[in-house]
Motif scaffolding. Structure first.
Motif, PDB file in Angstrom:
ATOM      1  N   SER A  35       0.825  -1.209   0.000  1.00 52.80           N
ATOM      2  CA  SER A  35       0.000   0.000   0.000  1.00 52.80           C
ATOM      3  C   SER A  35       0.860   1.260   0.000  1.00 52.80           C
ATOM      4  O   SER A  35       0.582   2.216  -0.739  1.00 52.80           O
ATOM      5  CB  SER A  35      -0.924   0.006   1.228  1.00 52.80           C
TER       6      SER A  35
ATOM      7  N   MET B 131       1.319   4.103  -3.079  1.00 53.33           N
ATOM      8  CA  MET B 131       1.131   5.536  -2.882  1.00 53.33           C
ATOM      9  C   MET B 131       2.367   6.318  -3.323  1.00 53.33           C
ATOM     10  O   MET B 131       2.255   7.383  -3.964  1.00 53.33           O
ATOM     11  CB  MET B 131       0.828   5.820  -1.414  1.00 53.33           C
TER      12      MET B 131
ATOM     13  N   THR C 169       2.364   6.446  -7.047  1.00 56.93           N
ATOM     14  CA  THR C 169       1.369   7.392  -7.549  1.00 56.93           C
ATOM     15  C   THR C 169       1.882   8.826  -7.461  1.00 56.93           C
ATOM     16  O   THR C 169       1.783   9.598  -8.415  1.00 56.93           O
ATOM     17  CB  THR C 169       0.055   7.269  -6.762  1.00 56.93           C
TER      18      THR C 169
ATOM     19  N   LEU D  87      -6.799   2.169   1.638  1.00 49.07           N
ATOM     20  CA  LEU D  87      -7.397   3.480   1.877  1.00 49.07           C
ATOM     21  C   LEU D  87      -6.934   4.079   3.203  1.00 49.07           C
ATOM     22  O   LEU D  87      -6.652   5.278   3.292  1.00 49.07           O
ATOM     23  CB  LEU D  87      -8.924   3.374   1.843  1.00 49.07           C
TER      24      LEU D  87
ATOM     25  N   ASN E  22      -3.459   5.369   2.839  1.00 47.62           N
ATOM     26  CA  ASN E  22      -3.533   6.644   2.121  1.00 47.62           C
ATOM     27  C   ASN E  22      -4.011   7.766   3.041  1.00 47.62           C
ATOM     28  O   ASN E  22      -3.467   8.875   3.017  1.00 47.62           O
ATOM     29  CB  ASN E  22      -4.483   6.521   0.929  1.00 47.62           C
TER      30      ASN E  22
ATOM     31  N   LEU F 223      -1.527  10.830   3.686  1.00 42.94           N
ATOM     32  CA  LEU F 223      -1.966  12.114   3.132  1.00 42.94           C
ATOM     33  C   LEU F 223      -2.175  13.152   4.229  1.00 42.94           C
ATOM     34  O   LEU F 223      -1.855  14.330   4.052  1.00 42.94           O
ATOM     35  CB  LEU F 223      -3.254  11.936   2.332  1.00 42.94           C
TER      36      LEU F 223
END
Length: 449
Positions: A338, A342, A345, A391, A394, A398
């Motif tokens: 995960s 990220m 990305t 999620l 993230n 974030l």
């Protein structure tokens, strides 16, 4: 029954999405309680409250805009544009140390990460459904006249590297074939393959589909598909397939003696031979091999049906994802994957040569739509729990970005306060926070559109 199914799926989505928000905000709330901060409000979602109550002097409310949540802490850096006006004015409250502010701000991402780890342990136990596209790097279909065909790629080739990066699966973000194609930056994409025991390297060009001015720009593709079992999902009544005896769950092994590695390949064969030509199919049914002959027919299309899309059909609908297996990845493996996704990305997002832009990300509505699609599948809950790992990671990372309004912004402000030995000015803080709030809300509306 279909309406009830849709309502039940929507309820599942709302419950799970809210759980992610509540756990994150619960981290801030409990840390604030522990450090003795004044708490005005615990809000899930924004906008005008549709439900509220008061417990131990704290207003708990559910907003009308499903876009996140907050804990109103007037002693921190209050964000009244989003949270609403606080009951307690910060000027009338005792100051809070920078350390307490860092602890309270960091608690939200910490709880999100902890929830991700809990979900990862659950996935480890119950298993994660894996489609054939997630478990292979073998090409099953190459579109005619595509960049891949022109580069010399063939069905059956095993892809080892794309754009210099090793790949382990076909789809997804990170170490997948599709991601390395869309995030490539050169005019040509070097692709290393294994064919008949030999390792070869080819260079492929790429194409991008045209989109409307108001749509997301399409990303690079070389127009290949993975090996996928041609599993029959549905047979149309009175179609050539139905009359020939084909049934749901049949697997099409061969057409005219040639192995079928992807349903698209069979569709191409049917189109190439045309209507009225006999096709000899080898079918696997209940571990028995059957031979069936049939002829494709040209259906009666509506008058406004595009002429270029008219093609002879045999009357079967394929199982969209092919066969599934169940994997049991370890918790740390899931967390690493995960985080790596990220990082990949953001690497593509901030690269000036990359086609991946901010418009390709998703906001709250897009995330809830993904949850809906996952719950709609036969592996609903296990898929949704696995996605929740991604999620939550993230959400944690974030929120640690040093942007005012986010938790990382609160941490940055607390560190600046510790260095300056006094808080950032109220007026300057208000301008910066309101500006960032407008930009973030504007961005969420943009990606939602």
């Amino acid at each position: 029954m279909q309406v009830l199914k849709i309502l039940f799926i929507c309820l599942e989505v709302v419950l799970l999405f809210n759980l992610l928000i509540v756990v994150h905000e619960l981290g801030h709330y409990l840390a604030a309680r522990w450090r003795g901060l004044v708490i005005d409000r615990f809000g899930i979602w924004f906008g005008k409250p549709i439900w509220k109550t008061k417990i131990d002097g704290v207003d708990f409310c559910l907003g009308s805009i499903p876009a996140g949540g907050y804990v109103a802490l007037p002693q921190m850096a209050p964000m009244e544009t989003i949270e609403g006006k606080n009951r307690n004015a910060a000027d009338n409250l005792p100051p809070v140390s920078p350390l307490d502010k860092v602890i309270v701000a960091f608690a939200g991402p910490l709880f999100s990460f902890s929830l991700a780890l809990a979900f990862a342990v659950l996935v480890w136990g119950v298993g994660r459904p894996v489609s054939e596209a997630d478990a292979t790097t073998v090409i099953g279909y190459v579109k005619k006249d595509s960049p891949a065909e022109k580069a010399g790629l063939r069905p059956g080739d095993r892809i080892l590297k794309v754009d210099g990066h090793p790949v382990t699966r076909f789809s997804g973000i990170g170490d997948s074939i599709m991601w390395r194609v869309v995030s490539s930056e050169g005019e040509k994409i070097p692709i290393e393959i294994e064919r008949d025991g030999k390792v070869l390297t080819v260079e492929s060009s790429w194409v991008k589909e045209e989109t409307k001015s108001w749509e997301r720009k399409s990303l690079r593709q070389i127009q290949i598909a993975p090996v996928k079992t041609p599993l029959v999902g549905r047979v149309e009544p009175n179609s050539p397939a139905a009359l020939a005896g084909i049934r749901p769950n049949d697997v099409i092994l061969e057409v005219d003696g040639i192995p079928v590695l992807n349903p698209e390949a069979l569709s191409d064969d049917i189109e190439q031979k045309g209507a009225g030509k006999e096709l000899k199919l080898a079918i696997l049914r209940d571990r028995r091999r059957l031979e069936i002959a049939l002829k494709a027919e040209m259906p009666i299309f509506p008058p406004d049906f595009p002429a270029e899309e008219k093609r002879p059909l045999i009357g079967v609908a394929w199982e969209r994802t092919g066969k599934w297996t169940v994997d049991h990845p370890g918790p740390l493996e899931q967390i690493y994957s995960s985080v790596n996704s990220m990082i990949s990305t953001f690497g593509a997002l901030f690269s000036p040569k990359s086609d991946v832009k901010a418009q390709h990300l998703s906001g709250p509505v897009g995330i809830m739509r993904i949850y809906y699609l996952l719950f709609e599948s036969e592996h609903g809950w296990r898929q949704a729990i696995w996605f929740s790992v991604i999620l939550n990671i993230n959400l944690a990372l974030l929120n640690l970005l040093p942007v005012p309004v986010l938790d990382g912004g609160h941490i940055l402000l607390a560190l600046i306060e510790a260095i300056r030995r006094k808080p950032v000015g109220v007026r300057a803080l208000s301008i910066v926070q309101n500006t960032c709030a407008v930009l973030i809300i504007g961005y969420m509306l943009y990606v939602t559109f």
